[in-house]
Design a protein around this motif. Structure first.
Motif, PDB file in Angstrom:
ATOM      1  N   HIS A   1      -2.819   3.209   4.371  1.00  0.00           N
ATOM      2  CA  HIS A   1      -2.074   3.873   5.906  1.00  0.00           C
ATOM      3  C   HIS A   1      -0.691   3.687   5.917  1.00  0.00           C
ATOM      4  O   HIS A   1       0.224   4.524   6.145  1.00  0.00           O
ATOM      5  N   ILE A   2      -0.426   2.468   5.507  1.00  0.00           N
ATOM      6  CA  ILE A   2       1.118   2.036   5.500  1.00  0.00           C
ATOM      7  C   ILE A   2       1.787   3.258   4.628  1.00  0.00           C
ATOM      8  O   ILE A   2       2.960   3.578   5.144  1.00  0.00           O
ATOM      9  N   PHE A   3       1.436   3.308   3.574  1.00  0.00           N
ATOM     10  CA  PHE A   3       2.275   4.016   2.533  1.00  0.00           C
ATOM     11  C   PHE A   3       2.328   5.499   3.171  1.00  0.00           C
ATOM     12  O   PHE A   3       3.408   6.174   3.016  1.00  0.00           O
ATOM     13  N   GLU A   4       1.241   5.867   3.534  1.00  0.00           N
ATOM     14  CA  GLU A   4       0.904   7.462   4.275  1.00  0.00           C
ATOM     15  C   GLU A   4       1.967   7.531   5.341  1.00  0.00           C
ATOM     16  O   GLU A   4       2.760   8.351   5.482  1.00  0.00           O
ATOM     17  N   LEU A   5       2.104   6.488   6.297  1.00  0.00           N
ATOM     18  CA  LEU A   5       2.713   6.581   7.347  1.00  0.00           C
ATOM     19  C   LEU A   5       4.196   6.635   7.127  1.00  0.00           C
ATOM     20  O   LEU A   5       5.100   7.357   7.545  1.00  0.00           O
ATOM     21  N   LYS A   6       4.654   5.716   5.996  1.00  0.00           N
ATOM     22  CA  LYS A   6       6.143   5.691   5.791  1.00  0.00           C
ATOM     23  C   LYS A   6       6.445   6.920   4.941  1.00  0.00           C
ATOM     24  O   LYS A   6       7.671   7.041   4.634  1.00  0.00           O
ATOM     25  N   ASN A   7       5.501   7.620   4.532  1.00  0.00           N
ATOM     26  CA  ASN A   7       6.059   8.996   3.595  1.00  0.00           C
ATOM     27  C   ASN A   7       6.880   8.439   2.393  1.00  0.00           C
ATOM     28  O   ASN A   7       7.615   9.324   1.945  1.00  0.00           O
ATOM     29  N   ARG A   8       6.383   7.414   1.736  1.00  0.00           N
ATOM     30  CA  ARG A   8       6.908   7.087   0.428  1.00  0.00           C
ATOM     31  C   ARG A   8       6.479   7.716  -0.673  1.00  0.00           C
ATOM     32  O   ARG A   8       5.270   7.972  -0.756  1.00  0.00           O
ATOM     33  N   PRO A   9       7.148   8.402  -1.569  1.00  0.00           N
ATOM     34  CA  PRO A   9       6.669   9.174  -2.570  1.00  0.00           C
ATOM     35  C   PRO A   9       6.019   8.551  -3.824  1.00  0.00           C
ATOM     36  O   PRO A   9       5.237   8.866  -4.682  1.00  0.00           O
ATOM     37  N   ARG A  10       6.167   6.897  -3.686  1.00  0.00           N
ATOM     38  CA  ARG A  10       5.538   6.041  -4.685  1.00  0.00           C
ATOM     39  C   ARG A  10       5.087   4.925  -3.953  1.00  0.00           C
ATOM     40  O   ARG A  10       5.675   4.515  -2.741  1.00  0.00           O
ATOM     41  N   PHE A  11       4.481   4.227  -4.670  1.00  0.00           N
ATOM     42  CA  PHE A  11       3.976   2.999  -3.959  1.00  0.00           C
ATOM     43  C   PHE A  11       4.795   1.778  -4.665  1.00  0.00           C
ATOM     44  O   PHE A  11       5.236   1.659  -5.563  1.00  0.00           O
ATOM     45  N   ASN A  12       5.246   0.935  -3.323  1.00  0.00           N
ATOM     46  CA  ASN A  12       5.859  -0.137  -3.617  1.00  0.00           C
ATOM     47  C   ASN A  12       5.145  -1.350  -3.175  1.00  0.00           C
ATOM     48  O   ASN A  12       4.298  -1.371  -2.399  1.00  0.00           O
ATOM     49  N   PRO A  13       5.500  -2.526  -4.092  1.00  0.00           N
ATOM     50  CA  PRO A  13       4.700  -3.748  -3.603  1.00  0.00           C
ATOM     51  C   PRO A  13       5.163  -3.965  -2.214  1.00  0.00           C
ATOM     52  O   PRO A  13       6.496  -4.159  -1.986  1.00  0.00           O
ATOM     53  N   LEU A  14       4.201  -4.572  -1.325  1.00  0.00           N
ATOM     54  CA  LEU A  14       4.737  -5.017   0.048  1.00  0.00           C
ATOM     55  C   LEU A  14       4.481  -6.290   0.047  1.00  0.00           C
ATOM     56  O   LEU A  14       4.084  -7.203  -0.627  1.00  0.00           O
ATOM     57  N   ILE A  15       5.203  -7.094   1.042  1.00  0.00           N
ATOM     58  CA  ILE A  15       5.122  -8.637   1.439  1.00  0.00           C
ATOM     59  C   ILE A  15       4.364  -8.890   2.077  1.00  0.00           C
ATOM     60  O   ILE A  15       4.028  -8.252   3.387  1.00  0.00           O
ATOM     61  N   SER A  16       3.355  -9.840   1.772  1.00  0.00           N
ATOM     62  CA  SER A  16       2.307 -10.396   2.606  1.00  0.00           C
ATOM     63  C   SER A  16       2.797 -11.378   3.590  1.00  0.00           C
ATOM     64  O   SER A  16       3.506 -12.436   2.999  1.00  0.00           O
ATOM     65  N   HIS A  17       2.731 -11.489   4.782  1.00  0.00           N
ATOM     66  CA  HIS A  17       3.134 -12.554   5.816  1.00  0.00           C
ATOM     67  C   HIS A  17       2.120 -13.376   6.087  1.00  0.00           C
ATOM     68  O   HIS A  17       1.069 -12.941   6.507  1.00  0.00           O
TER      69      HIS A  17
END
Ligand code: TXA
Ligand code: MG
Length: 317
Positions: free
Chosen positions: A46-62
């Motif tokens: 859902h994060i990728f969908e909401l941000k509207n990114r055309p590709r997957f980017n690795p995310l930071i785990s907090h």
């Protein structure tokens, strides 16, 4: 969705949303982050969908407890010492990860590395503790716009896509965290940020290598070169799988499918399964090749197709 004050009650409410797989905007000392449960694949998608990114980017785990670093990643002495000095704070490590599951596979964009930090903001720490899970969070802005540093700027940037926003006041650091790759023999700076290289070097007692790329650019380390690609040939947009191909379907239009990214044709579910299914398919050694059904090139489908296209041409291994 409203901006809410970080009262103990509201933090509990936000933590409950995270636990239910919903997104919450979390203040940190660097910038505001669009947070989700790192262990819930649909929430990460859902994060990728909401941000509207055309590709997957690795995310930071907090995380909210430095001891958890070794729970999720292989932390060498350098990571432990730097965490002791600078956590909580604007320093993010890239380390080899310990676990594979669909959520982490997607959060790490199929890389063998995990990107982790402990933010120095009481609201972020309280939220992560109350949710009792690592929270993945990219900056809370849409693709190609500026990282927001107040609740109001976040609301403005995300518009009617904004989920619940916890107001933690203006970010004290105001630029993103410094990202340090510790998977290499020499520590390598992937992104300059809120913690200076000088400070890092004085604790590490060695020079840090500066990566030539920008982590927001696809040629940077982790974006293309180290991306996981199946070890066998992969065909995409396939509606007629051959008997020797392990076939990953999508929706109901496909006939035989060994796995189906989403039988109901839901792109968020497909994104949540993508990396895990690629690993799983690649482990089926009795099939010499892999094939994937067509995925509609809209919304998250664009990111899925970007990933599949690169896996299929194998130019990024
Ligand atoms: O200060 C921050 O780091 C903020 C707050 C919310 O914590 N977060 C943030 O996340 O800036 P994001 O996703 O907007 O930026 C992280 C950058 C992305 O460009 C991503 O590609 C890169 O870090 N990155 C993450 N993991 C990586 C990895 N394993 N290798 C290379 N680059 C990586
Ligand atoms: Mg960002």
């Amino acid at each position: 969705m409203p901006i809410i004050a970080p009262t103990p009650q509201n933090i509990q409410l936000a933590a409950e949303q995270i636990r239910q797989g919903k997104l919450v905007v979390m203040p940190t000392e660097t910038v505001y982050g669009l947070g989700a449960d790192a262990l819930n694949a649909a929430a990460v998608a859902h994060i990728f969908e909401l941000k509207n990114r055309p590709r997957f980017n690795p995310l930071i785990s907090h995380i909210a407890d430095a001891a958890l670093l070794s729970e999720y990643a292989i932390a060498d002495e350098r990571a432990i010492i730097l965490a002791q000095h600078f956590w909580p704070g604007p320093l993010t490590f890239v380390l080899k990860r310990k676990h594979h599951n669909p959520a982490l596979d997607l959060a790490c964009a199929g890389l063998e590395t995990m990107t982790i930090r402990m933010p120095n903001h009481p609201v972020a720490l309280a939220l992560i503790r109350a949710a009792n899970t690592p929270i993945v969070a990219p900056s809370a802005n849409l693709f190609q716009s500026i990282s927001p540093t107040t609740a109001a700027l976040t609301q403005q940037n995300l518009g009617n896509r904004a989920p619940l926003i916890l107001d933690g006041g203006p970010c004290s650091v105001g630029v993103e965290s410094t990202i340090l790759d510790l998977t290499t023999p020499r520590a390598t700076l992937l992104r300059p940020g809120g913690l200076s290289v000088d400070k890092l070097e004085s604790v590490l007692n060695e020079k840090i290598i500066l990566a030539d790329g920008n982590t927001n650019h696809p040629t940077a380390p982790g974006q293309l070169k180290k991306h996981y690609a199946p070890s066998r040939p992969l065909r995409i947009n396939v509606t007629d799988p051959q008997p020797n191909e392990f076939y990953i379907g999508f929706g109901t239009t496909t006939g035989r499918a060994d796995l189906n990214l989403s039988p109901s044709g839901d792109l968020r579910e497909a994104a949540a399964n993508l990396f895990a299914f690629l690993y799983q398919a690649d482990a089926q050694t009795d099939y010499p090749a892999l094939a994937v059904a067509p995925i509609p090139n809209i919304g998250l489908g664009m990111a899925i197709n970007d990933r599949l296209t690169r896996a299929a041409c194998q130019s990024d291994t």
